[in-house]
Design an enzyme around this catalytic site. Structure first.
Site, PDB file in Angstrom:
ATOM      1  N   ARG A 307       0.523  -1.151  -0.210  1.00  0.00           N
ATOM      2  CA  ARG A 307      -0.240  -0.271  -0.284  1.00  0.00           C
ATOM      3  C   ARG A 307       0.928   1.597   0.137  1.00  0.00           C
ATOM      4  NH1 ARG A 307      -2.996   1.678   3.820  1.00  0.00           N
ATOM      5  NH2 ARG A 307      -4.440   2.268   2.251  1.00  0.00           N
ATOM      6  N   CYS A 337      14.131  -5.957  -4.033  1.00  0.00           N
ATOM      7  CA  CYS A 337      15.139  -4.626  -5.048  1.00  0.00           C
ATOM      8  C   CYS A 337      14.283  -3.979  -6.003  1.00  0.00           C
ATOM      9  CB  CYS A 337      15.955  -5.700  -6.376  1.00  0.00           C
ATOM     10  SG  CYS A 337      16.625  -5.857  -7.539  1.00  0.00           S
ATOM     11  N   TYR A 365      -5.514  -5.678   3.032  1.00  0.00           N
ATOM     12  CA  TYR A 365      -4.565  -5.555   1.984  1.00  0.00           C
ATOM     13  C   TYR A 365      -3.491  -5.871   2.335  1.00  0.00           C
ATOM     14  CZ  TYR A 365      -9.138  -3.558   0.399  1.00  0.00           C
ATOM     15  OH  TYR A 365     -10.291  -3.039   0.099  1.00  0.00           O
TER      16      TYR A 365
END
Length: 410
Positions: A307, A337, A365
């Site tokens: 998020r 990465c 979420y």
């Protein structure tokens, strides 16, 4: 999560002890907070014939679904897989609202066979549904009211450029299909997005949907979706449920009187119910000082909480291992990465390598949008229920990554 005697706890359990018991990273959910959020909604709309349908996409762990069902909620699902999870958790098919988008009609057919309440947001699908079922199966229609709402354009769903809902300007077309196919429309639905602060947004949607309702004589419910805002910071403004309940309730009662009978008022809260219950515990792996910034590198990343990177969402972060040290400014980053930053320039008690940090508002979420990016494993999930920390999902292993792969000879 409470701070007592410089110790962060959930229902009396130390977060550091939970991290030690289950390892990190780990999602931790407070069952009492979930129950409390449901009660807030019930209190806000007291005196109305309200049905709460938990938006499962926020968090679909079976134990969480069972807990929410225990609070008297139904379910809102957006995929047939969520529906199956809901049924497995004990929800009756008739308690589940199926609101898909851009799915093949075969998925809707499966939902009908399961006995779900169907919600349609596409003219083409409405026509297919009418041709196949006529008046033998009722359905709800999701309307797009063309109202701009929500705190982020990625979560605003009721505006003119949204893919969701059938435009209110297509009402004549809807009527033609309903009449030609002798369809029975038993509900109308509108959802403008998340993070709605102003009750007037709901009232504008109400005016539109009440006017539309006059075209459908067989309605049983009207669904206003959700969008109730939760607090991400201590001073955040949230949706005033008492004010909303009073204003929308008054308008709804007046409409029902005009319509000729009492209807049910539905809402689909997801994030509101589970977001604040969740804490994502991570461990500080490294401290890295640059000419401009002190980075805290933790044992997680955007693969577990996307998020902040996807929405620019703010999540409070606290050092639960050190609650009284000198406060310093840090930027908390992940091990992926990518530039996976959980929080820029956050002031918190001095962080040492090995400290446990708690990222708040991780109930919605977090796991549901987690991935195996960089071939990283997804964390365990823990629910604190009646003062006991219970494992509700095991941490993944390398075998889980390999389970569905098929190696070929090269």
């Amino acid at each position: 999560m409470e701070l007592n005697n410089n110790v962060y706890t959930i229902q009396g359990l130390k977060l550091t002890d939970i991290a030690e018991q289950f390892g990190t990273p780990v999602y931790v959910y407070d069952a009492d907070k979930i129950a409390g959020q449901v009660q807030k909604l019930k209190d806000g709309f007291k005196g109305l014939n309200v049905k709460l349908k938990y938006a499962a996409k926020a968090l679909t762990n079976l134990s969480i679904l069972k807990l929410i069902r225990k609070q008297g909620c139904g379910l809102d699902v957006v995929s047939i897989q969520e529906a199956h999870l809901g049924i497995r958790a004990g929800f009756k098919p008739s308690e589940i609202l199926f609101t898909p988008n851009s799915v093949a009609f075969s998925e809707i057919r499966e939902a009908v066979e399961l006995g779900l309440q169907i919600n349609i947001d596409n003219i083409s699908i409405l026509e297919q549904f009418g041709n196949e079922y006529g008046g033998t199966k009722s359905c709800c229609i999701r309307l797009n009211p063309h109202i701009m709402a929500g705190g982020n354009n990625k979560i605003s769903t009721g505006h003119i450029d949204s893919k969701f809902g059938i435009s209110v300007y297509q009402m004549r077309h809807i009527e033609r299909i309903v009449k030609a196919c002798n369809m029975r429309i038993n509900g109308l639905h509108v959802h403008t997005g998340s993070d709605i602060l102003d009750p007037e947004v709901f009232l504008r949607g109400a005016e539109i949907i009440f006017e539309s309702a006059t075209h459908f004589p067989d309605l049983e419910f009207i669904d206003f979706g959700s969008g109730f805002k939760v607090a991400y910071k201590d001073d955040d403004i949230t949706t005033d449920l008492q004010e909303l309940g009073k204003k929308l309730g008054s308008a709804f009662k007046a409409f029902c009187k005009e319509y000729g009978r009492k209807l049910e008022l539905w809402f689909e809260p997801g994030k509101f119910i589970v977001s604040e219950s969740g804490y994502f515990l991570v461990r500080a792996n490294t401290l890295k000082t640059t000419p401009a910034t002190v980075f805290v590198g933790v044992d997680s990343g955007q693969n577990h909480l996307i998020r902040p990177m996807m929405y620019g969402a703010h999540h409070e972060i606290v050092n639960v291992s050190n609650t009284s040290g000198t406060k310093r400014v840090y930027t908390i980053v992940g091990y992926i990465c990518e530039t996976d930053t959980f929080g820029w320039d956050r002031q918190m008690h001095e962080v040492r390598e090995g400290d446990i940090l708690a990222i708040k508002n991780a109930g919605a979420y977090g796991f549901s949008m987690a991935s195996n990016y960089n071939s990283r494993l997804r964390p365990a999930e823990v629910m604190v229920y009646k003062g006991e920390a219970k494992l509700i999902r095991q941490r993944e292993t390398l075998d889980d990554l390999l389970r569905n792969q098929v190696e070929i000879e090269l």
